[in-house]
Design an enzyme around this catalytic site. Sequence first.
Site, PDB file in Angstrom:
ATOM      1  N   LYS A 112       0.838  -1.214   0.000  1.00 35.97           N
ATOM      2  CA  LYS A 112       0.000   0.000   0.000  1.00 35.97           C
ATOM      3  C   LYS A 112       0.868   1.257   0.000  1.00 35.97           C
ATOM      4  O   LYS A 112       0.534   2.259  -0.627  1.00 35.97           O
ATOM      5  CB  LYS A 112      -0.937   0.009   1.213  1.00 35.97           C
ATOM      6  N   LYS A 192      -3.835 -12.042  -8.425  1.00 37.45           N
ATOM      7  CA  LYS A 192      -5.030 -12.635  -7.815  1.00 37.45           C
ATOM      8  C   LYS A 192      -6.271 -11.901  -8.321  1.00 37.45           C
ATOM      9  O   LYS A 192      -6.208 -10.696  -8.631  1.00 37.45           O
ATOM     10  CB  LYS A 192      -4.934 -12.622  -6.294  1.00 37.45           C
ATOM     11  N   LYS A 195     -11.182  -6.881  -7.451  1.00 41.47           N
ATOM     12  CA  LYS A 195     -11.987  -5.832  -8.059  1.00 41.47           C
ATOM     13  C   LYS A 195     -11.119  -4.645  -8.473  1.00 41.47           C
ATOM     14  O   LYS A 195     -11.304  -4.059  -9.548  1.00 41.47           O
ATOM     15  CB  LYS A 195     -13.041  -5.385  -7.039  1.00 41.47           C
TER      16      LYS A 195
HETATM   17  P1  AMP Z   1     -11.386  -8.687   0.093  1.00 42.35           P
HETATM   18  O1  AMP Z   1     -12.455  -8.537  -0.942  1.00 42.35           O
HETATM   19  O2  AMP Z   1      -9.997  -8.445  -0.411  1.00 42.35           O
HETATM   20  O3  AMP Z   1     -11.705  -7.944   1.382  1.00 42.35           O
HETATM   21  O4  AMP Z   1     -11.360 -10.247   0.504  1.00 42.35           O
HETATM   22  C1  AMP Z   1     -12.410 -10.893   1.188  1.00 42.35           C
HETATM   23  C2  AMP Z   1     -12.057 -12.365   1.374  1.00 42.35           C
HETATM   24  O5  AMP Z   1     -11.927 -13.015   0.088  1.00 42.35           O
HETATM   25  C3  AMP Z   1     -10.698 -12.584   2.079  1.00 42.35           C
HETATM   26  O6  AMP Z   1     -10.801 -13.725   2.918  1.00 42.35           O
HETATM   27  C4  AMP Z   1      -9.751 -12.837   0.945  1.00 42.35           C
HETATM   28  O7  AMP Z   1      -8.628 -13.608   1.327  1.00 42.35           O
HETATM   29  C5  AMP Z   1     -10.632 -13.588  -0.047  1.00 42.35           C
HETATM   30  N1  AMP Z   1     -10.178 -13.368  -1.432  1.00 42.35           N
HETATM   31  C6  AMP Z   1     -10.164 -12.192  -2.099  1.00 42.35           C
HETATM   32  N2  AMP Z   1      -9.689 -12.340  -3.359  1.00 42.35           N
HETATM   33  C7  AMP Z   1      -9.375 -13.664  -3.486  1.00 42.35           C
HETATM   34  C8  AMP Z   1      -8.841 -14.447  -4.540  1.00 42.35           C
HETATM   35  N3  AMP Z   1      -8.535 -13.921  -5.712  1.00 42.35           N
HETATM   36  N4  AMP Z   1      -8.654 -15.773  -4.317  1.00 42.35           N
HETATM   37  C9  AMP Z   1      -8.965 -16.328  -3.127  1.00 42.35           C
HETATM   38  N5  AMP Z   1      -9.483 -15.640  -2.091  1.00 42.35           N
HETATM   39  C10 AMP Z   1      -9.688 -14.327  -2.242  1.00 42.35           C
END
Ligand code: AMP
Length: 324
Positions: A112, A192, A195
């Site tokens: 970040k 990964k 969004k």
């Molecule tokens: P976030 O939207 O980044 O707050 O992520 C919410 C949850 O989804 C967290 O537990 C992340 O580790 C999981 N997550 C987000 N993106 C991925 C991805 N591309 N693959 C696997 N898990 C994900």
Amino acid sequence: MKSRVFSGARPTGRQHLGNYLGAIQNYVKLQDQYDCVYCIVDIHALTTLDNTRELQKNIHEMALDWLAAGIDPKKSIMFVQSHVPEVCELHTILSMVTPLSWLLRVPTFKEKVKQNPGNVNYGLVGYPVLMTSDITLYKADVVPVGEDQLPHLELAREIVRRFNDHFGETLPEPKAQMTAFPMVVGLDGKSKMSKSLNNHIELAMTEEETLKRVMTSVTDPARQFRKDPGHPEVCPIYALHKYFNPLQQENVAATCRTAERGCVDCKKAMAAEINEALKPFRERRAELAAKPKYIDDVLNDGAVRASVIARQTIKEVKQKMGLL
Ligand code: AMP
Ligand code: TRP
């Protein structure tokens, strides 16, 4: 007493396949074995201050996705982080037992700082302490998350150990629980699915949008012509076949390698599989979207139930530290 599960996600709006395969799938599964608490972490979203105008809408969209995916408010507590403000109190308390050096070496923090050197605020450094406060306020042992969250979880365990060493055994050491898809690769095939990188497929997309999106995906970059043999192991679409069509997985790989199967057909098949698998989700989501008051009621009720646990923990923590 049943062990407790806690997880949270920032309200970034509609959830994508990475969120579902990496985390939400487990949220739903764990409800039958554990006492589960699922939190939309709106305060965490403030650390980057880029989407506060959309915050209420994003919270609503995310709640819809979670409920449509199968989080059952009769079994689990689902609530919004800021509705139970004790988490801020615990955050301050835990910040006193967290060496700054631990926070400065967290990989997400370093990333970040690189991305946005002009907005390195105090809250951003403390992000993992707030996350530890979320988990420990509910005394959770199990935390379903994707792979990217493992460094945060490791830090949470270190903070808990330090607290318990100083003040006596109070908070459980949380353990991460991952699915078989802890890191879903995005449609760019490089990073990964996320969004912010716009390489994602939202669960709530229409069938047409899903097809369009899948067609934009990269496949095997070495495969320039239809007759070139493919390398499924480097292809993000193949990775999704593993989840959506496990029985055909070997066949897909074999026919890709011999170039019998072309990428365009493979993507069309993938989109059809995603659309088929998400049909019940999308129907439930549309029904829920027609009942906004129900969503508010679920979140309000969740906050009331979460507050009961939070108050008990805060009282205990304060007693242990001599504040009471
Ligand atoms: P976030 O939207 O980044 O707050 O992520 C919410 C949850 O989804 C967290 O537990 C992340 O580790 C999981 N997550 C987000 N993106 C991925 C991805 N591309 N693959 C696997 N898990 C994900
Ligand atoms: N840091 C997590 C993410 O970005 C969200 C989160 C906040 C979380 N508090 C949590 C996840 C507690 C698990 C447990 O996805």
